[in-house]
Design a protein around this motif. Structure first.
Motif, PDB file in Angstrom:
ATOM      1  N   THR A   1      -5.098   3.543  -1.525  1.00  0.00           N
ATOM      2  CA  THR A   1      -5.727   2.526  -1.257  1.00  0.00           C
ATOM      3  C   THR A   1      -7.054   2.912  -0.670  1.00  0.00           C
ATOM      4  OG1 THR A   1      -4.329   3.250   0.866  1.00  0.00           O
ATOM      5  CG2 THR A   1      -3.265   2.242  -0.182  1.00  0.00           C
TER       6      THR A   1
ATOM      7  N   TRP B   1       3.092   0.210   9.525  1.00  0.00           N
ATOM      8  CA  TRP B   1       3.057   1.058   8.137  1.00  0.00           C
ATOM      9  C   TRP B   1       4.698   1.465   7.994  1.00  0.00           C
ATOM     10  CZ3 TRP B   1       0.402   4.307   4.369  1.00  0.00           C
ATOM     11  CH2 TRP B   1      -1.028   4.277   5.269  1.00  0.00           C
TER      12      TRP B   1
ATOM     13  N   HIS C   1     -11.664  -2.648  -3.402  1.00  0.00           N
ATOM     14  CA  HIS C   1     -10.453  -3.241  -2.951  1.00  0.00           C
ATOM     15  C   HIS C   1     -10.339  -3.772  -2.437  1.00  0.00           C
ATOM     16  CE1 HIS C   1      -8.993   1.449  -2.419  1.00  0.00           C
ATOM     17  NE2 HIS C   1     -10.390   1.710  -1.732  1.00  0.00           N
TER      18      HIS C   1
ATOM     19  N   LYS D   1       2.154  -1.357   4.166  1.00  0.00           N
ATOM     20  CA  LYS D   1       1.931  -0.279   4.228  1.00  0.00           C
ATOM     21  C   LYS D   1       3.152   1.243   4.688  1.00  0.00           C
ATOM     22  CE  LYS D   1      -1.289  -0.727   7.163  1.00  0.00           C
ATOM     23  NZ  LYS D   1      -1.745  -0.685   8.125  1.00  0.00           N
TER      24      LYS D   1
ATOM     25  N   SER E   1      -1.459   1.250  12.470  1.00  0.00           N
ATOM     26  CA  SER E   1      -0.479   0.342  11.993  1.00  0.00           C
ATOM     27  C   SER E   1       0.195  -1.078  13.104  1.00  0.00           C
ATOM     28  CB  SER E   1       0.852   1.190  12.750  1.00  0.00           C
ATOM     29  OG  SER E   1       2.276   0.641  11.632  1.00  0.00           O
TER      30      SER E   1
ATOM     31  N   GLN F   1       0.667   5.532  -0.100  1.00  0.00           N
ATOM     32  CA  GLN F   1       0.186   6.516  -0.029  1.00  0.00           C
ATOM     33  C   GLN F   1       1.165   7.931   0.134  1.00  0.00           C
ATOM     34  OE1 GLN F   1      -4.043   5.463   0.331  1.00  0.00           O
ATOM     35  NE2 GLN F   1      -3.114   7.822   0.967  1.00  0.00           N
TER      36      GLN F   1
ATOM     37  N   CYS G   1       0.917  -1.188  -0.409  1.00  0.00           N
ATOM     38  CA  CYS G   1       0.042   0.272  -0.209  1.00  0.00           C
ATOM     39  C   CYS G   1       0.636   1.236  -0.036  1.00  0.00           C
ATOM     40  CB  CYS G   1      -0.549  -0.188   1.263  1.00  0.00           C
ATOM     41  SG  CYS G   1      -1.832  -1.169   0.869  1.00  0.00           S
TER      42      CYS G   1
ATOM     43  N   TYR H   1      -7.267   3.907   2.550  1.00  0.00           N
ATOM     44  CA  TYR H   1      -7.072   4.621   3.368  1.00  0.00           C
ATOM     45  C   TYR H   1      -7.067   6.191   2.819  1.00  0.00           C
ATOM     46  CZ  TYR H   1      -4.711   1.954   6.814  1.00  0.00           C
ATOM     47  OH  TYR H   1      -4.384   0.367   7.673  1.00  0.00           O
TER      48      TYR H   1
ATOM     49  N   LYS I   1       4.492   7.926  -6.111  1.00  0.00           N
ATOM     50  CA  LYS I   1       4.682   6.370  -5.595  1.00  0.00           C
ATOM     51  C   LYS I   1       4.612   6.058  -7.432  1.00  0.00           C
ATOM     52  CE  LYS I   1       0.648   8.678  -4.125  1.00  0.00           C
ATOM     53  NZ  LYS I   1       0.686   9.636  -4.772  1.00  0.00           N
TER      54      LYS I   1
ATOM     55  N   ILE J   1       0.844  -8.315   4.380  1.00  0.00           N
ATOM     56  CA  ILE J   1       0.642  -6.566   4.174  1.00  0.00           C
ATOM     57  C   ILE J   1       1.320  -5.242   5.021  1.00  0.00           C
ATOM     58  CG2 ILE J   1      -1.288  -4.204   4.182  1.00  0.00           C
ATOM     59  CD1 ILE J   1      -3.282  -6.506   6.006  1.00  0.00           C
TER      60      ILE J   1
ATOM     61  N   ALA K   1      -0.366  -5.830   9.412  1.00  0.00           N
ATOM     62  CA  ALA K   1      -0.270  -4.631   8.962  1.00  0.00           C
ATOM     63  C   ALA K   1       0.928  -3.253   9.267  1.00  0.00           C
ATOM     64  CB  ALA K   1      -1.560  -4.259   8.500  1.00  0.00           C
TER      65      ALA K   1
ATOM     66  N   GLU L   1      -7.866  -5.967   7.047  1.00  0.00           N
ATOM     67  CA  GLU L   1      -6.940  -5.948   7.284  1.00  0.00           C
ATOM     68  C   GLU L   1      -6.202  -7.046   8.196  1.00  0.00           C
ATOM     69  OE1 GLU L   1      -4.609  -1.677   6.132  1.00  0.00           O
ATOM     70  OE2 GLU L   1      -4.399  -2.582   8.394  1.00  0.00           O
TER      71      GLU L   1
END
Length: 296
Positions: free
Chosen positions: A124, A240, A108, A181, A234, A64, A62, A126, A71, A179, A238, A169
């Motif tokens: 995503t 971040w 998604h 992110k 987070s 962001q 993912c 998010y 990106k 996952i 999964a 998630e």
């Protein structure tokens, strides 16, 4: 090149984005960073081939970040050595009429990667707790029961949406989806320079939209909501990673290294064993294939 501890970029406790630098010095030239990235993406590609044969895990990446965070180019550079069948990229824009006929996670869910493959979400799920928080009128277009005006969009509504994301998630993680992110943490001044370059370089003019400037005016709001979203979602299954992104080459190296290190933590990914009957007859199969073809 400076040694990098990727876990330093992983969010394991509440963070404040204003306290996290948007730039980091890897003590390496651009050429050295390109060389390092090339090694990392080759290793990632080899590992994905093994994961494809293993056929039990999938990977969801993912991405962001604010406009111009890099990106698109990161996806191109990090995954360029992958077998095309091994990675699928989805870029989520304004929901279509069809997508608005479903819950916010539907579009998604249907794009989740198959076992053995990587899925990359460029923007995503998010967005549903970021753009919609800055522009809550978008929520009214989702036609949600009980949400008839902006007054109905309360803090409880957002808490519920975070819960739904966390549950989503957790569920896909427990069924084999890894996952990872990444928030590409860009400085406001660097964004200004990148937007200006889009205008100064004719071949990049198409990337510029006056709407970029309107969204830039809401910079502080976006930072606030990114910070909240990261802190609330987070999780060990999964995580971040906040990636300093003022330098694109540095960001690519960090993301590639983070993915590779996280995948190597999965110790059960191996190529499947050859069937015993096939093993016993390998010499026989070689003999058949060693005979040149003859024209009949």
């Amino acid at each position: 090149m400076k040694k990098i501890a990727i876990d330093d970029f992983k969010v394991t406790e509440p963070i404040s984005l204003k306290d996290i630098p948007t730039s980091i010095d890897l003590e390496a030239s651009e050429k050295k960073k390109d060389k390092e990235l090339n090694k990392l993406r080759e290793k990632l590609s080899d590992h994905q081939d093994t994961m494809y044969a293993h056929n039990k895990y999938s990977v969801l990446i993912c991405l962001q970040g604010m406009d111009t965070a890099g990106k698109d180019s990161l996806i191109r550079e990090v995954f360029k050595e992958f077998n095309p069948r091994g990675v699928v990229v989805h870029s989520f824009k304004t929901p279509s009429k069809l997508e608005l006929q479903h819950d916010f996670l539907w579009r998604h869910t249907v794009c989740l990667p198959q076992r053995g493959k990587y899925g990359v979400f460029n923007r995503t799920h998010y967005e549903n707790v970021l753009v919609t928080r800055v522009h809550p009128t978008y929520i009214l277009g989702e036609n949600i029961p009980g949400i008839n005006s902006l007054d109905d969009i309360t803090e409880e509504f957002w808490e519920s949406r975070f819960d739904q994301i966390n549950n989503f998630e957790k569920q896909i993680s427990e069924n084999g989806t890894v996952i990872l992110k990444f928030f590409l943490h860009l400085g406001k001044e660097e964004q200004r320079q990148r937007l200006l370059r889009r205008l100064n370089k004719e071949k990049h003019n198409w990337k510029f939209s006056p709407g970029d400037l309107k969204e830039r005016e809401r910079w502080d709001d976006y930072q606030k909501y990114y910070e909240e979203a990261i802190n609330k979602t987070s999780k060990p299954h999964a995580p971040w990673f906040v990636i300093p992104s003022d330098n694109k080459e540095t960001a690519r190296v960090l993301v590639a290294k983070a993915i590779l290190e996280q995948m190597h933590k999965l110790k059960d990914i191996d190529e499947p064993e050859l069937d015993e009957d096939v093993k016993k007859n390998i010499a026989f199969y070689k003999e058949i294939l060693s005979k040149p073809e003859t024209n009949s």
